[in-house]
Motif scaffolding. Structure first.
Motif, PDB file in Angstrom:
ATOM      1  N   ARG A  40       0.840  -1.194   0.000  1.00  0.00           N
ATOM      2  CA  ARG A  40       0.000   0.000   0.000  1.00  0.00           C
ATOM      3  C   ARG A  40       0.880   1.250   0.000  1.00  0.00           C
ATOM      4  O   ARG A  40       2.073   1.192   0.284  1.00  0.00           O
ATOM      5  CB  ARG A  40      -0.926   0.016   1.221  1.00  0.00           C
ATOM      6  N   CYS A  41       0.246   2.387  -0.307  1.00  0.00           N
ATOM      7  CA  CYS A  41       0.995   3.632  -0.465  1.00  0.00           C
ATOM      8  C   CYS A  41       0.268   4.791   0.216  1.00  0.00           C
ATOM      9  O   CYS A  41      -0.945   4.951   0.044  1.00  0.00           O
ATOM     10  CB  CYS A  41       1.184   3.937  -1.949  1.00  0.00           C
ATOM     11  N   LEU A  42       1.020   5.594   0.981  1.00  0.00           N
ATOM     12  CA  LEU A  42       0.513   6.850   1.522  1.00  0.00           C
ATOM     13  C   LEU A  42       0.771   7.949   0.493  1.00  0.00           C
ATOM     14  O   LEU A  42       1.766   7.919  -0.228  1.00  0.00           O
ATOM     15  CB  LEU A  42       1.221   7.201   2.829  1.00  0.00           C
ATOM     16  N   LEU A  43      -0.119   8.942   0.463  1.00  0.00           N
ATOM     17  CA  LEU A  43      -0.033   9.991  -0.553  1.00  0.00           C
ATOM     18  C   LEU A  43       0.059  11.365   0.103  1.00  0.00           C
ATOM     19  O   LEU A  43      -0.705  11.671   1.031  1.00  0.00           O
ATOM     20  CB  LEU A  43      -1.264   9.939  -1.457  1.00  0.00           C
ATOM     21  N   ALA A  71       0.648  18.061   2.616  1.00  0.00           N
ATOM     22  CA  ALA A  71      -0.637  17.595   3.132  1.00  0.00           C
ATOM     23  C   ALA A  71      -0.784  16.094   2.896  1.00  0.00           C
ATOM     24  O   ALA A  71      -0.351  15.562   1.866  1.00  0.00           O
ATOM     25  CB  ALA A  71      -1.785  18.346   2.474  1.00  0.00           C
ATOM     26  N   LEU A  72      -1.420  15.422   3.828  1.00  0.00           N
ATOM     27  CA  LEU A  72      -1.619  13.976   3.777  1.00  0.00           C
ATOM     28  C   LEU A  72      -3.010  13.654   3.256  1.00  0.00           C
ATOM     29  O   LEU A  72      -3.994  14.301   3.643  1.00  0.00           O
ATOM     30  CB  LEU A  72      -1.455  13.398   5.189  1.00  0.00           C
ATOM     31  N   LEU A  73      -3.119  12.637   2.404  1.00  0.00           N
ATOM     32  CA  LEU A  73      -4.432  12.158   1.976  1.00  0.00           C
ATOM     33  C   LEU A  73      -4.977  11.228   3.053  1.00  0.00           C
ATOM     34  O   LEU A  73      -4.353  10.218   3.386  1.00  0.00           O
ATOM     35  CB  LEU A  73      -4.330  11.415   0.640  1.00  0.00           C
ATOM     36  N   VAL A  74      -6.131  11.588   3.595  1.00  0.00           N
ATOM     37  CA  VAL A  74      -6.782  10.766   4.611  1.00  0.00           C
ATOM     38  C   VAL A  74      -8.086  10.212   4.051  1.00  0.00           C
ATOM     39  O   VAL A  74      -8.674  10.758   3.120  1.00  0.00           O
ATOM     40  CB  VAL A  74      -7.061  11.565   5.907  1.00  0.00           C
ATOM     41  N   ASP A  75      -8.509   9.133   4.636  1.00  0.00           N
ATOM     42  CA  ASP A  75      -9.800   8.535   4.329  1.00  0.00           C
ATOM     43  C   ASP A  75     -10.569   8.523   5.633  1.00  0.00           C
ATOM     44  O   ASP A  75     -10.295   7.711   6.511  1.00  0.00           O
ATOM     45  CB  ASP A  75      -9.620   7.118   3.792  1.00  0.00           C
ATOM     46  N   GLY A  76     -11.503   9.456   5.766  1.00  0.00           N
ATOM     47  CA  GLY A  76     -12.146   9.650   7.054  1.00  0.00           C
ATOM     48  C   GLY A  76     -11.161  10.295   8.005  1.00  0.00           C
ATOM     49  O   GLY A  76     -10.630  11.369   7.737  1.00  0.00           O
ATOM     50  N   PRO A  82      -4.740   5.281  -9.676  1.00  0.00           N
ATOM     51  CA  PRO A  82      -4.400   6.324 -10.664  1.00  0.00           C
ATOM     52  C   PRO A  82      -3.760   7.565 -10.066  1.00  0.00           C
ATOM     53  O   PRO A  82      -3.044   8.293 -10.773  1.00  0.00           O
ATOM     54  CB  PRO A  82      -5.747   6.648 -11.319  1.00  0.00           C
ATOM     55  N   LEU A  83      -3.978   7.842  -8.792  1.00  0.00           N
ATOM     56  CA  LEU A  83      -3.374   9.023  -8.184  1.00  0.00           C
ATOM     57  C   LEU A  83      -1.849   8.947  -8.164  1.00  0.00           C
ATOM     58  O   LEU A  83      -1.167   9.966  -8.256  1.00  0.00           O
ATOM     59  CB  LEU A  83      -3.894   9.217  -6.757  1.00  0.00           C
ATOM     60  N   LEU A  84      -1.313   7.742  -8.082  1.00  0.00           N
ATOM     61  CA  LEU A  84       0.141   7.592  -8.031  1.00  0.00           C
ATOM     62  C   LEU A  84       0.792   7.995  -9.343  1.00  0.00           C
ATOM     63  O   LEU A  84       1.964   8.392  -9.379  1.00  0.00           O
ATOM     64  CB  LEU A  84       0.530   6.157  -7.674  1.00  0.00           C
ATOM     65  N   ALA A  85       0.034   7.936 -10.437  1.00  0.00           N
ATOM     66  CA  ALA A  85       0.577   8.301 -11.746  1.00  0.00           C
ATOM     67  C   ALA A  85       0.756   9.814 -11.900  1.00  0.00           C
ATOM     68  O   ALA A  85       1.328  10.270 -12.891  1.00  0.00           O
ATOM     69  CB  ALA A  85      -0.341   7.776 -12.853  1.00  0.00           C
ATOM     70  N   LEU A  86       0.283  10.594 -10.917  1.00  0.00           N
ATOM     71  CA  LEU A  86       0.436  12.050 -10.977  1.00  0.00           C
ATOM     72  C   LEU A  86       1.867  12.487 -10.663  1.00  0.00           C
ATOM     73  O   LEU A  86       2.197  13.661 -10.805  1.00  0.00           O
ATOM     74  CB  LEU A  86      -0.524  12.722  -9.992  1.00  0.00           C
ATOM     75  N   SER A  87       2.700  11.552 -10.227  1.00  0.00           N
ATOM     76  CA  SER A  87       4.090  11.884  -9.901  1.00  0.00           C
ATOM     77  C   SER A  87       5.037  11.175 -10.855  1.00  0.00           C
ATOM     78  O   SER A  87       4.789  10.033 -11.268  1.00  0.00           O
ATOM     79  CB  SER A  87       4.411  11.467  -8.461  1.00  0.00           C
ATOM     80  N   PHE A  94       4.576   2.044   1.135  1.00  0.00           N
ATOM     81  CA  PHE A  94       5.358   3.033   0.402  1.00  0.00           C
ATOM     82  C   PHE A  94       4.722   4.405   0.593  1.00  0.00           C
ATOM     83  O   PHE A  94       3.672   4.550   1.218  1.00  0.00           O
ATOM     84  CB  PHE A  94       5.388   2.680  -1.086  1.00  0.00           C
ATOM     85  N   ALA A  95       5.357   5.412   0.026  1.00  0.00           N
ATOM     86  CA  ALA A  95       4.786   6.757   0.016  1.00  0.00           C
ATOM     87  C   ALA A  95       5.094   7.411  -1.320  1.00  0.00           C
ATOM     88  O   ALA A  95       6.132   7.132  -1.938  1.00  0.00           O
ATOM     89  CB  ALA A  95       5.349   7.600   1.157  1.00  0.00           C
ATOM     90  N   GLN A  96       4.181   8.271  -1.760  1.00  0.00           N
ATOM     91  CA  GLN A  96       4.358   8.999  -3.006  1.00  0.00           C
ATOM     92  C   GLN A  96       3.967  10.455  -2.795  1.00  0.00           C
ATOM     93  O   GLN A  96       3.008  10.749  -2.070  1.00  0.00           O
ATOM     94  CB  GLN A  96       3.511   8.387  -4.120  1.00  0.00           C
ATOM     95  N   ASP A  97       4.724  11.340  -3.420  1.00  0.00           N
ATOM     96  CA  ASP A  97       4.468  12.772  -3.341  1.00  0.00           C
ATOM     97  C   ASP A  97       3.951  13.245  -4.703  1.00  0.00           C
ATOM     98  O   ASP A  97       4.631  13.097  -5.713  1.00  0.00           O
ATOM     99  CB  ASP A  97       5.758  13.506  -2.985  1.00  0.00           C
ATOM    100  N   ILE A  98       2.748  13.807  -4.733  1.00  0.00           N
ATOM    101  CA  ILE A  98       2.171  14.290  -5.989  1.00  0.00           C
ATOM    102  C   ILE A  98       2.132  15.816  -6.013  1.00  0.00           C
ATOM    103  O   ILE A  98       1.212  16.422  -6.571  1.00  0.00           O
ATOM    104  CB  ILE A  98       0.765  13.695  -6.237  1.00  0.00           C
ATOM    105  N   SER A  99       3.159  16.439  -5.405  1.00  0.00           N
ATOM    106  CA  SER A  99       3.182  17.902  -5.336  1.00  0.00           C
ATOM    107  C   SER A  99       3.235  18.554  -6.706  1.00  0.00           C
ATOM    108  O   SER A  99       2.907  19.745  -6.851  1.00  0.00           O
ATOM    109  CB  SER A  99       4.371  18.376  -4.491  1.00  0.00           C
ATOM    110  N   GLY A 100       3.641  17.812  -7.717  1.00  0.00           N
ATOM    111  CA  GLY A 100       3.653  18.362  -9.063  1.00  0.00           C
ATOM    112  C   GLY A 100       2.273  18.525  -9.671  1.00  0.00           C
ATOM    113  O   GLY A 100       2.117  19.230 -10.689  1.00  0.00           O
TER     114      GLY A 100
END
Length: 312
Positions: free
Chosen positions: A39-42, A47-52, A63-68, A84-90
């Motif tokens: 799994r991956c944190l975003l 800012a962190l993506l949270v679910d609830g 698909p969000l991981l493809a933004l980086s 894992f973790a991914q940064d989509i700041s771009g």
């Protein structure tokens, strides 16, 4: 009682949860990334993506991981599998988008949030994972070029190193040591506030440890520089990773040798001695001028335990 149970019992976030950081696997993460349980944190611009109320753990095919265009960062082996973790700041939201922005791929329960806003409710595992990810992304954001020759460096070792293709320089994530001090005089404690803080926010004085300096010497120096108060012997109490952006907070206590306050206006807007009675009001949310400290932070822990006479 293991370390993280003690940490959670005393109300600190970002402690040691026992995550295996899998340092030996950082050279080749392909097998870990192929694990169906991975799994991956975003993150987006810190800012962190949270679910609830919890960090969202996305599948690696989301698909969000493809933004980086940056490689995944390996955080370690959690109870449920590799994380894992991914940064989509771009990713650039549409002009005029709400703050924080929402991507069309977010579910109704997913949103970007400041990690500090949810930190107290995090599980020990989520606390360690999110703190590690945020601190690493902050380091990468400010260390994109080689400190030896100035060329653009590359992320290697699953995010735990940067390598310079021009001169061969190798660079590793940094952590800044910071002392945060519970300084008392009888039944009063020293508090201060930074000019940039929200109205009513006070905390324990803190500052960076300088090269060649011990934690105890840094505590005495910082208090003297910021408030003019002299401090006697200093005792180390415990520490907390603080990923805003890359600090390790060393909690200390000391007894004041003087009480007169002389402010350094560059560092502090105000400093004061607060009685135990007034601190009771602060923690109850009833003080007319000082807001309750942030739960889960080491400053709140030190103050709460001093109030209960159980600092150890």
């Amino acid at each position: 009682m293991d370390g993280i149970i003690r940490e959670k019992a005393r109300g600190l976030t970002f402690g040691d949860s026992g995550i295996d950081r899998l340092a030996e696997a950082r050279g080749d993460i392909s097998a870990l990334a192929a694990d169906p349980a991975a799994r991956c944190l975003l993150f987006w611009r810190g800012a962190l993506l949270v679910d609830g109320e919890h960090p969202a753990r996305l599948g690696l095919d989301h698909p969000l991981l493809a933004l980086s265009d940056q490689p995944l960062i390996l955080l370690g082996q959690a109870a449920s599998g590799p994380v894992f973790a991914q940064d989509i700041s771009g990713w650039r939201p549409p002009e005029g988008a709400e703050e924080p922005p929402r991507h069309p791929a977010f579910t109704e329960t997913q949103a970007l949030t400041d990690l500090r806003a949810v930190m107290f409710g995090l599980t020990p595992e989520d606390g360690e994972l999110t703190a590690t990810a945020r601190a690493l992304f902050s380091w990468h954001h400010t260390h994109g070029f080689c400190a030896r020759c100035g060329a653009a460096s590359e992320i290697v070792q699953a995010g735990w190193q940067r390598s310079c293709p021009a001169c061969g320089g190798q660079h590793f994530p940094r952590t800044d040591p910071v002392v945060i001090m519970l300084i008392t005089s009888g039944d009063r404690v020293l508090l201060g506030r930074s000019p940039a803080w929200p109205e009513g926010m006070y905390s324990l004085p803190a500052g960076f440890v300088e090269p060649g300096e011990t934690i105890e010497a840094a505590a005495r120096r910082e208090i003297r520089e910021e408030t003019g108060v002299a401090v006697g012997p200093v005792r180390y109490l415990g520490c907390q990773p603080w990923p805003f952006p890359n600090s390790l907070m060393f909690g200390c206590e000391g007894e004041a040798l003087s009480e007169e306050i002389t402010l350094d206006p560059v560092e502090l807007e105000d400093a004061l001695w607060l009685s135990r009675e007034d601190l009771v009001q602060v923690f109850a949310g009833d003080h007319p001028a000082i807001r309750r400290p942030r739960r889960g932070a080491i400053a709140e822990y030190l103050l709460r335990n001093w109030l209960a006479d159980r600092v150890d």
